[in-house]
Design a protein around this motif. Structure first.
Motif, PDB file in Angstrom:
ATOM      1  N   VAL A 100     -37.761 -15.081   4.623  1.00 20.93           N
ATOM      2  CA  VAL A 100     -38.834 -14.916   3.635  1.00 20.93           C
ATOM      3  C   VAL A 100     -39.392 -13.501   3.712  1.00 20.93           C
ATOM      4  O   VAL A 100     -39.569 -12.828   2.681  1.00 20.93           O
ATOM      5  N   ILE A 101     -39.653 -13.024   4.916  1.00 24.45           N
ATOM      6  CA  ILE A 101     -40.192 -11.672   5.099  1.00 24.45           C
ATOM      7  C   ILE A 101     -39.240 -10.636   4.503  1.00 24.45           C
ATOM      8  O   ILE A 101     -39.658  -9.719   3.778  1.00 24.45           O
ATOM      9  N   GLY A 102     -37.956 -10.771   4.789  1.00 23.39           N
ATOM     10  CA  GLY A 102     -36.989  -9.802   4.288  1.00 23.39           C
ATOM     11  C   GLY A 102     -36.872  -9.813   2.774  1.00 23.39           C
ATOM     12  O   GLY A 102     -36.784  -8.749   2.144  1.00 23.39           O
ATOM     13  N   LEU A 103     -36.881 -10.981   2.181  1.00 22.38           N
ATOM     14  CA  LEU A 103     -36.756 -11.077   0.726  1.00 22.38           C
ATOM     15  C   LEU A 103     -37.955 -10.436   0.025  1.00 22.38           C
ATOM     16  O   LEU A 103     -37.802  -9.767  -1.005  1.00 22.38           O
ATOM     17  N   VAL A 104     -39.152 -10.643   0.587  1.00 22.16           N
ATOM     18  CA  VAL A 104     -40.341 -10.022   0.000  1.00 22.16           C
ATOM     19  C   VAL A 104     -40.286  -8.510   0.188  1.00 22.16           C
ATOM     20  O   VAL A 104     -40.529  -7.746  -0.753  1.00 22.16           O
ATOM     21  N   ARG A 105     -39.941  -8.059   1.391  1.00 20.42           N
ATOM     22  CA  ARG A 105     -39.866  -6.618   1.654  1.00 20.42           C
ATOM     23  C   ARG A 105     -38.895  -5.927   0.708  1.00 20.42           C
ATOM     24  O   ARG A 105     -39.185  -4.851   0.168  1.00 20.42           O
ATOM     25  N   ASP A 106     -37.721  -6.533   0.500  1.00 23.57           N
ATOM     26  CA  ASP A 106     -36.672  -5.905  -0.305  1.00 23.57           C
ATOM     27  C   ASP A 106     -36.814  -6.180  -1.792  1.00 23.57           C
ATOM     28  O   ASP A 106     -35.963  -5.765  -2.582  1.00 23.57           O
ATOM     29  N   GLU A 107     -37.873  -6.906  -2.163  1.00 24.23           N
ATOM     30  CA  GLU A 107     -38.193  -7.170  -3.566  1.00 24.23           C
ATOM     31  C   GLU A 107     -37.032  -7.844  -4.299  1.00 24.23           C
ATOM     32  O   GLU A 107     -36.740  -7.552  -5.460  1.00 24.23           O
ATOM     33  N   ILE A 108     -36.378  -8.765  -3.596  1.00 23.99           N
ATOM     34  CA  ILE A 108     -35.305  -9.564  -4.184  1.00 23.99           C
ATOM     35  C   ILE A 108     -35.907 -10.715  -4.977  1.00 23.99           C
ATOM     36  O   ILE A 108     -36.970 -11.231  -4.624  1.00 23.99           O
ATOM     37  N   TYR A 115     -32.068 -20.758  -2.830  1.00 24.89           N
ATOM     38  CA  TYR A 115     -30.650 -21.005  -3.113  1.00 24.89           C
ATOM     39  C   TYR A 115     -29.716 -19.816  -2.887  1.00 24.89           C
ATOM     40  O   TYR A 115     -28.496 -19.946  -3.015  1.00 24.89           O
ATOM     41  N   GLY A 116     -30.248 -18.660  -2.557  1.00 22.35           N
ATOM     42  CA  GLY A 116     -29.390 -17.494  -2.366  1.00 22.35           C
ATOM     43  C   GLY A 116     -28.621 -17.536  -1.055  1.00 22.35           C
ATOM     44  O   GLY A 116     -29.021 -18.203  -0.088  1.00 22.35           O
ATOM     45  N   ASN A 117     -27.541 -16.790  -0.998  1.00 20.35           N
ATOM     46  CA  ASN A 117     -26.717 -16.693   0.214  1.00 20.35           C
ATOM     47  C   ASN A 117     -27.317 -15.614   1.120  1.00 20.35           C
ATOM     48  O   ASN A 117     -26.699 -14.598   1.412  1.00 20.35           O
ATOM     49  N   HIS A 118     -28.559 -15.845   1.550  1.00 15.07           N
ATOM     50  CA  HIS A 118     -29.330 -14.828   2.256  1.00 15.07           C
ATOM     51  C   HIS A 118     -29.722 -15.282   3.659  1.00 15.07           C
ATOM     52  O   HIS A 118     -30.064 -16.449   3.875  1.00 15.07           O
ATOM     53  N   ILE A 119     -29.723 -14.343   4.585  1.00 14.57           N
ATOM     54  CA  ILE A 119     -30.353 -14.529   5.883  1.00 14.57           C
ATOM     55  C   ILE A 119     -30.695 -13.134   6.399  1.00 14.57           C
ATOM     56  O   ILE A 119     -30.004 -12.159   6.081  1.00 14.57           O
ATOM     57  N   TYR A 120     -31.778 -13.030   7.156  1.00 14.72           N
ATOM     58  CA  TYR A 120     -32.164 -11.753   7.747  1.00 14.72           C
ATOM     59  C   TYR A 120     -32.147 -11.871   9.261  1.00 14.72           C
ATOM     60  O   TYR A 120     -32.679 -12.819   9.841  1.00 14.72           O
ATOM     61  N   VAL A 121     -31.504 -10.900   9.889  1.00 12.01           N
ATOM     62  CA  VAL A 121     -31.465 -10.787  11.341  1.00 12.01           C
ATOM     63  C   VAL A 121     -31.945  -9.382  11.705  1.00 12.01           C
ATOM     64  O   VAL A 121     -32.066  -8.515  10.840  1.00 12.01           O
ATOM     65  N   SER A 122     -32.218  -9.159  12.979  1.00  9.02           N
ATOM     66  CA  SER A 122     -32.672  -7.845  13.413  1.00  9.02           C
ATOM     67  C   SER A 122     -31.503  -7.021  13.938  1.00  9.02           C
ATOM     68  O   SER A 122     -30.600  -7.553  14.588  1.00  9.02           O
ATOM     69  N   ASN A 123     -31.544  -5.719  13.659  1.00 16.11           N
ATOM     70  CA  ASN A 123     -30.520  -4.822  14.196  1.00 16.11           C
ATOM     71  C   ASN A 123     -31.005  -4.086  15.443  1.00 16.11           C
ATOM     72  O   ASN A 123     -30.379  -3.126  15.902  1.00 16.11           O
ATOM     73  N   ALA A 124     -32.140  -4.549  16.003  1.00 14.84           N
ATOM     74  CA  ALA A 124     -32.662  -3.925  17.217  1.00 14.84           C
ATOM     75  C   ALA A 124     -31.727  -4.198  18.389  1.00 14.84           C
ATOM     76  O   ALA A 124     -31.141  -5.287  18.502  1.00 14.84           O
ATOM     77  N   SER A 125     -31.596  -3.226  19.261  1.00 13.61           N
ATOM     78  CA  SER A 125     -30.713  -3.391  20.412  1.00 13.61           C
ATOM     79  C   SER A 125     -31.377  -4.256  21.485  1.00 13.61           C
ATOM     80  O   SER A 125     -32.606  -4.356  21.555  1.00 13.61           O
ATOM     81  N   GLY A 126     -30.543  -4.890  22.309  1.00 17.36           N
ATOM     82  CA  GLY A 126     -31.050  -5.661  23.433  1.00 17.36           C
ATOM     83  C   GLY A 126     -31.385  -7.098  23.129  1.00 17.36           C
ATOM     84  O   GLY A 126     -31.793  -7.849  24.028  1.00 17.36           O
ATOM     85  N   LEU A 127     -31.227  -7.524  21.878  1.00 20.25           N
ATOM     86  CA  LEU A 127     -31.532  -8.908  21.514  1.00 20.25           C
ATOM     87  C   LEU A 127     -30.279  -9.771  21.597  1.00 20.25           C
ATOM     88  O   LEU A 127     -29.164  -9.294  21.374  1.00 20.25           O
ATOM     89  N   VAL A 153     -32.516  -6.850   8.756  1.00 18.88           N
ATOM     90  CA  VAL A 153     -31.451  -6.450   7.834  1.00 18.88           C
ATOM     91  C   VAL A 153     -30.869  -7.683   7.154  1.00 18.88           C
ATOM     92  O   VAL A 153     -30.797  -8.769   7.735  1.00 18.88           O
ATOM     93  N   HIS A 154     -30.471  -7.487   5.919  1.00 17.77           N
ATOM     94  CA  HIS A 154     -29.904  -8.580   5.135  1.00 17.77           C
ATOM     95  C   HIS A 154     -28.452  -8.810   5.494  1.00 17.77           C
ATOM     96  O   HIS A 154     -27.683  -7.869   5.690  1.00 17.77           O
ATOM     97  N   ARG A 155     -28.086 -10.086   5.588  1.00 18.26           N
ATOM     98  CA  ARG A 155     -26.696 -10.475   5.756  1.00 18.26           C
ATOM     99  C   ARG A 155     -26.398 -11.649   4.815  1.00 18.26           C
ATOM    100  O   ARG A 155     -27.293 -12.426   4.476  1.00 18.26           O
ATOM    101  N   ASP A 156     -25.164 -11.751   4.377  1.00 20.47           N
ATOM    102  CA  ASP A 156     -24.751 -12.958   3.667  1.00 20.47           C
ATOM    103  C   ASP A 156     -24.811 -14.107   4.665  1.00 20.47           C
ATOM    104  O   ASP A 156     -24.231 -14.024   5.757  1.00 20.47           O
ATOM    105  N   GLN A 157     -25.517 -15.155   4.291  1.00 17.65           N
ATOM    106  CA  GLN A 157     -25.752 -16.230   5.247  1.00 17.65           C
ATOM    107  C   GLN A 157     -24.461 -16.819   5.802  1.00 17.65           C
ATOM    108  O   GLN A 157     -24.352 -17.085   7.002  1.00 17.65           O
ATOM    109  N   ASN A 382     -40.536 -10.554  -8.513  1.00 16.12           N
ATOM    110  CA  ASN A 382     -40.819  -9.690  -7.376  1.00 16.12           C
ATOM    111  C   ASN A 382     -42.142 -10.123  -6.757  1.00 16.12           C
ATOM    112  O   ASN A 382     -43.211  -9.851  -7.313  1.00 16.12           O
ATOM    113  N   LEU A 383     -42.089 -10.790  -5.620  1.00 16.22           N
ATOM    114  CA  LEU A 383     -43.310 -11.353  -5.042  1.00 16.22           C
ATOM    115  C   LEU A 383     -44.168 -10.296  -4.360  1.00 16.22           C
ATOM    116  O   LEU A 383     -45.375 -10.478  -4.214  1.00 16.22           O
ATOM    117  N   LYS A 384     -43.581  -9.204  -3.954  1.00 12.11           N
ATOM    118  CA  LYS A 384     -44.355  -8.149  -3.300  1.00 12.11           C
ATOM    119  C   LYS A 384     -45.439  -7.637  -4.240  1.00 12.11           C
ATOM    120  O   LYS A 384     -46.563  -7.334  -3.814  1.00 12.11           O
TER     121      LYS A 384
END
Length: 397
Positions: A100-108, A115-127, A153-157, A382-384
């Motif tokens: 949800v946070i990623g979709l709002v940030r990216d104004e998708i 229903y979208g093929n969406h998921i957000y994960v972090s690209n931070a190291s060490g996780l 970051v956005h990834r195809d779910q 655009n929810l933002k």
């Protein structure tokens, strides 16, 4: 003494006082507080005030939403209650709330949250890497106080979870949602909580006893307590519309080891791509729980669905006439819900309450909600921008 008070006192000592400066500073602070949940730095405050004085309050709100607090506090707290049955705002960050946070940030297009093929994960190291069987990736991300704004970051779910691409359906097929709402039961919980969280109504609000009951499953008694009137006047009103829609979820379950892991902390979503030996179809066995209650009830053969609520009293939900009102699979059914006017109205109302810290309560508020909903729909969902508009309105009221 804070910056605003210093400037106000300074202005008061001048023969010609720039009252608009104090006003814009206070307005800027209120906007920032509403959106980020924290006071702005002095440079940001001054920049926002200048933008407001120049007639560009939208840019001032956009600047406030650059603050990490908008993502890790405002948006996270906004979405977290939807990820569990207790509506607990303090539940840890997970793939549902992060998406949800990623979709709002990216104004998708926000409708795709369902229903979208969406998921957000972090690209931070060490996780820890994303894992279908635990929430470690997101728990570590939150515990380390790593920026969600900068590292999500956005990834195809389907590429992350391994579900077939056609089986993904936004946050509904996130691990968090599956753990909360696909677990045990008969998948009706997933539908009910989607209504509550994304259409702002519970089953009582869509209760309609005039719909045809031909797809009500076998586990629903037609004479509870020996009185068929209870079914006709109560049970049927929800199940006649709900069961034809929850058929879209027939291939999903959340599996875990009941003995070794009773809290299902290590469970994962399951989607039947092959014939299940228990049902001789792709339908999950849970759809036949308590099938002896009324053996003549509907036997679920597949994941086709139909929306009986397009006619009758629930036509008021504003169904998208460009859609067919029936189909196959969870994604198309969730699109049916997300493209309704009720979904857009609910999203706007929830944003208003989050930002303004109250529900709409008078004609001015209701007019503002309608204007924001019209803008939301006309601006690519655009929810933002709705967050920004809510903050600008409430900062001045």
């Amino acid at each position: 003494m804070n910056l605003i008070n210093r400037l106000v006192l300074f202005c008061a000592s001048l023969a010609v006082c720039q009252l608009s400066l104090a006003g814009s500073l206070e307005q800027a602070k209120r906007i920032h507080d509403r959106l980020a949940g924290t006071a702005p730095s002095e440079p940001v405050l001054l920049q926002m005030a200048t933008l407001i004085d120049d007639g560009d309050a939208d840019a001032a709100a956009a600047l406030a939403m650059e603050n990490e607090g908008f993502y890790s506090a405002t948006l996270k707290n906004w979405a977290s209650p939807w990820t569990n049955r207790d509506f607990d705002v303090f539940t840890p960050l997970n793939d549902y709330s992060a998406t949800v946070i990623g979709l709002v940030r990216d104004e998708i297009d926000y409708r795709e949250v369902l229903y979208g093929n969406h998921i957000y994960v972090s690209n931070a190291s060490g996780l820890s890497a994303y894992n279908n069987s635990n929430n470690n990736h997101y728990a570590e991300l939150e515990a380390a106080d790593i920026s969600l704004k900068d590292t999500l970051v956005h990834r195809d779910q389907h590429s992350v979870t391994g579900l077939p691409e056609s089986a993904t359906s936004g946050v509904i097929t996130s691990r968090a949602a599956a753990k909360a709402f696909f677990i045990a039961g008969t998948n009706r919980a997933q539908f009910r909580y989607t209504l509550v969280n994304h259409l702002c109504m519970d089953l009582e609000q869509v209760h309609d006893v005039t719909r045809v009951p031909d797809r009500i499953r076998q586990d629903v008694s037609r004479s509870p307590g020996g009185d068929s009137r209870v079914f006709l006047n109560t049970c049927m009103g929800c199940h006649a519309g709900m069961d034809p829609l929850t058929q879209s979820m027939a291939y999903y379950d959340f599996v875990f080891d009941v003995d070794a892991d009773p809290e299902a902390e290590l469970g994962q979503i399951e989607y039947n791509t092959d014939i299940d030996p228990e049902t001789n179809s792709r339908v999950q066995p849970k759809y036949f729980n308590n099938d002896a209650t009324f053996p003549y009830g509907y036997v679920t053969p597949d994941d086709t669905w139909v929306n009986y609520w397009r006619v009758g009293q629930n036509a008021v939900l504003g169904w998208d006439q460009s859609l067919n009102g029936e189909g196959e699979g969870l994604r198309s059914m969730m699109q049916e819900l997300a493209h309704s006017e009720a979904f857009a109205s609910c999203a706007v109302r929830k944003v208003f309450k989050q930002v303004c810290l109250r529900d709409a309560h008078d004609d001015d508020d209701l007019n503002q909600l309608q204007q924001m909903q019209t803008s939301f729909v006309g601006n690519g969902h655009n929810l933002k921008s709705v967050f920004a508009q809510s903050a600008l309105y409430c900062a001045g009221n």
